[in-house]
Scaffold this active site. Structure first.
Site, short mmCIF file in Angstrom:
data_model
loop_
_atom_site.label_atom_id
_atom_site.label_comp_id
_atom_site.label_asym_id
_atom_site.label_seq_id
_atom_site.Cartn_x
_atom_site.Cartn_y
_atom_site.Cartn_z
N SER A 29 -2.32 0.29 -11.84
CA SER A 29 -1.42 0.03 -12.98
C SER A 29 -2.16 0.18 -14.30
O SER A 29 -1.66 0.79 -15.26
CB SER A 29 -0.86 -1.40 -12.88
N ARG A 129 13.84 8.32 -5.50
CA ARG A 129 13.85 6.97 -6.10
C ARG A 129 14.75 6.90 -7.34
O ARG A 129 14.94 7.88 -8.05
CB ARG A 129 12.40 6.55 -6.42
N ASP A 327 3.67 -5.40 -4.18
CA ASP A 327 3.06 -4.32 -3.39
C ASP A 327 2.31 -4.84 -2.16
O ASP A 327 1.78 -4.05 -1.37
CB ASP A 327 2.10 -3.51 -4.27
N LYS A 354 10.84 1.26 -3.20
CA LYS A 354 9.45 1.66 -3.46
C LYS A 354 9.21 3.07 -2.90
O LYS A 354 10.16 3.79 -2.64
CB LYS A 354 8.51 0.63 -2.84
N ARG A 358 10.46 -0.29 2.04
CA ARG A 358 9.33 -0.95 2.71
C ARG A 358 9.79 -2.04 3.68
O ARG A 358 9.05 -2.38 4.61
CB ARG A 358 8.35 -1.53 1.68
N ARG A 401 0.94 2.35 1.16
CA ARG A 401 0.73 0.94 1.57
C ARG A 401 1.25 0.68 2.97
O ARG A 401 0.75 -0.20 3.67
CB ARG A 401 1.36 0.00 0.55
C1 S3P Z 1 3.89 -1.17 -11.19
C2 S3P Z 1 4.98 -1.97 -11.04
C3 S3P Z 1 5.61 -2.25 -9.74
C4 S3P Z 1 4.72 -1.86 -8.58
C5 S3P Z 1 4.05 -0.54 -8.78
C6 S3P Z 1 3.20 -0.56 -10.04
C7 S3P Z 1 3.36 -0.94 -12.55
O1 S3P Z 1 6.81 -1.52 -9.66
O2 S3P Z 1 5.44 -1.85 -7.37
O3 S3P Z 1 3.21 -0.23 -7.68
O4 S3P Z 1 2.23 -0.44 -12.69
O5 S3P Z 1 4.07 -1.26 -13.53
P1 S3P Z 1 8.19 -2.10 -10.32
O6 S3P Z 1 7.92 -2.29 -11.75
O7 S3P Z 1 9.24 -1.05 -10.10
O8 S3P Z 1 8.45 -3.36 -9.56
#
Ligand code: S3P
Length: 448
Positions: A29, A129, A327, A354, A358, A401
């Site tokens: 992230s 998605r 995650d 996701k 999942r 994952r």
């Molecule tokens: C992330 C937010 C999450 C997470 C993803 C990374 C991010 O998704 O599942 O792996 O970096 O902002 P969501 O914001 O859709 O929940």
């Protein structure tokens, strides 16, 4: 670049104790955000510890396509010469974000208030998605999106000519949606406000401040109210990316389950908006000690010492914790399969959108390995057992994952667990195989 073409079947077999130090790669992230904010700044951003997984490399290519100069200096060490807020150029090619929902959603946010057009695509997983969750709020700024039915990629986004600031309450707990709105707000005049009824990871807010934006956060009865003052001058920074707690989760959970294990995992982020798995594991009776707590790169980090933990007990994870471990549910459900009693994961419906669904991927794979599960739209229940039969081939569904979670299960199953395609692991944890092998885990290519 899109996903690998040829599936890479992988197999995990019952293993002896895991020992040693696990050097986890940089946080995914934070890596995406460092490149994007670097590109939106004036001057140079210098990043160390960048995750060089395919998802982040795709974001680096995208930032080049929008006019930034992105250079790799060494392993994990990168520079970005930014173009400034509102300075994105119109890309001449389609932007391929590969497997990455974070990449595409943040980048679409970042360009939505600049008067240029760009067309985005991804791999078979990403193109399924939902994107309406970001194109709806981006439309409030004045951006227009045309995609496939159901708001799917490939999609063209036309940035607003005269953007207006937005006040937006998140309809789902999503840091990607929050971040897309905040990044769009950078090039709108006035104040953009995002209200999140449930807290989600806060790296965008933290990093925006670090780059010089004015961002305030208020806890109110409505939730967290985040206010960004538009049209700041962002200035290039030095960013030290902490190690990814979501990637650390795999060796950590493996060490808890494999008898006799003891590993250390240095420098893992302990940001409270990412900490839900670790809170849950401690509740289950895990032997994890957090040593040398400190702040690195603006994030709280610690060194983890993890020991085999017999007698883990099932727990219930409350809906309000789901965002802080979103995650980590795949690997938690593997731990749950070997814990005493039942583990109930509530408020997890976001898992359905996701890289794969999942809940379904874990449920079908666990069943194939002999574990009893129950599910509904928003809940996953795993019934623990003393020993998991395994002996199945599980579909990873283009989801890194899911692949890694089932390879952890194979280390402690009676019979080997095969994953039909481990290729997607490279999106977030390219050195997973050698890292796990170095600890003593019997994970290999199935045909090797
Ligand atoms: C992330 C937010 C999450 C997470 C993803 C990374 C991010 O998704 O599942 O792996 O970096 O902002 P969501 O914001 O859709 O929940």
């Amino acid at each position: 670049m899109s996903a690998h073409d040829t599936p890479i079947p992988m197999v995990a077999r019952r293993s002896g104790p895991l020992k040693g130090e696990a050097q986890i790669p940089g946080d995914k992230s934070i890596s995406h955000r460092a490149l994007i904010l670097g590109a939106l700044s004036v001057g140079e951003t210098h990043v160390t510890g960048l995750l060089e997984g395919q998802d982040v490399l795709d974001t680096a290519s995208a930032m080049r396509a929008f006019g930034a100069t992105v250079t790799q200096l060494g392993q994990g060490e990168w520079t970005v010469q930014g173009v400034g807020v509102g300075g994105f150029a119109e890309p001449s090619q389609v932007i391929d974000c590969g497997n990455s929902g974070t990449g595409v959603r943040l980048i679409m946010g970042a360009m939505a208030t600049t008067p240029i057009s760009a067309t985005f695509t991804g791999d078979a997983s990403l193109n399924k998605r939902p994107m309406a969750r970001i194109t709806d709020p981006l439309a409030l700024f004045g951006a227009r999106a045309v995609g496939r039915q159901g708001g799917r990629l490939p999609m063209t986004l036309v940035g607003a000519d005269e953007p207006v600031p937005v006040r937006y309450t998140l309809p789902m707990p999503s840091a990607q949606v929050k971040s897309a709105v905040l990044l769009a707000g950078l090039n709108a005049p006035g104040e953009t406000v995002v209200i999140e009824p449930e807290a989600t990871r806060d790296h965008t807010e933290r990093m925006l401040r670090g780059f010089g934006a004015e961002v305030t956060v208020e806890e109110t009865a409505e939730g967290r109210v985040i206010t960004l003052k538009g049209q700041p001058e962002l200035v290039g920074q030095r960013v030290a990316v902490p190690r990814d707690p979501s990637s650390a989760a795999f060796p950590v959970c493996a060490a808890l389950l494999v008898p006799g294990s003891e590993i250390t995992v240095p420098g893992v982020s302990r940001n409270p908006t990412r900490d839900g798995l670790y809170v849950t594991l401690l509740e289950m009776g895990a032997d994890i000690v957090f040593e040398n707590p400190r702040v690195e790169g603006g994030e709280p980090v610690a060194d983890l010492r993890v020991r085999f933990s017999p007698g883990l007990q099932g727990v219930e994870t409350p809906p309000e914790r789901a965002a802080s471990m979103i995650d980590e549910f795949p690997v938690l459900s593997v731990v749950a399969a070997l814990a005493g009693g039942t583990t109930v994961m509530r408020g997890v419906k976001e898992l359905r959108v996701k890289e794969s669904d999942r809940i379904d991927a874990m449920a079908r794979g666990l069943e194939a390995c002999g574990v009893r599960i129950e599910e509904d739209e928003d809940t996953l229940i795993v019934h623990g057992m003393a020993s998991v039969p395994g002996g199945a081939t599980v579909e990873s569904r283009l989801d890194h994952r899911i692949a890694m979670a089932f390879l952890v299960l194979g280390l402690v199953s009676e019979r080997a667990v095969t994953v039909d395609d481990g290729g997607p692991i490279a999106t977030s944890f390219p050195l997973f195989e050698p890292l796990m092998a170095g600890l003593g885990a019997a994970i290999s290519r199935a045909n090797g």
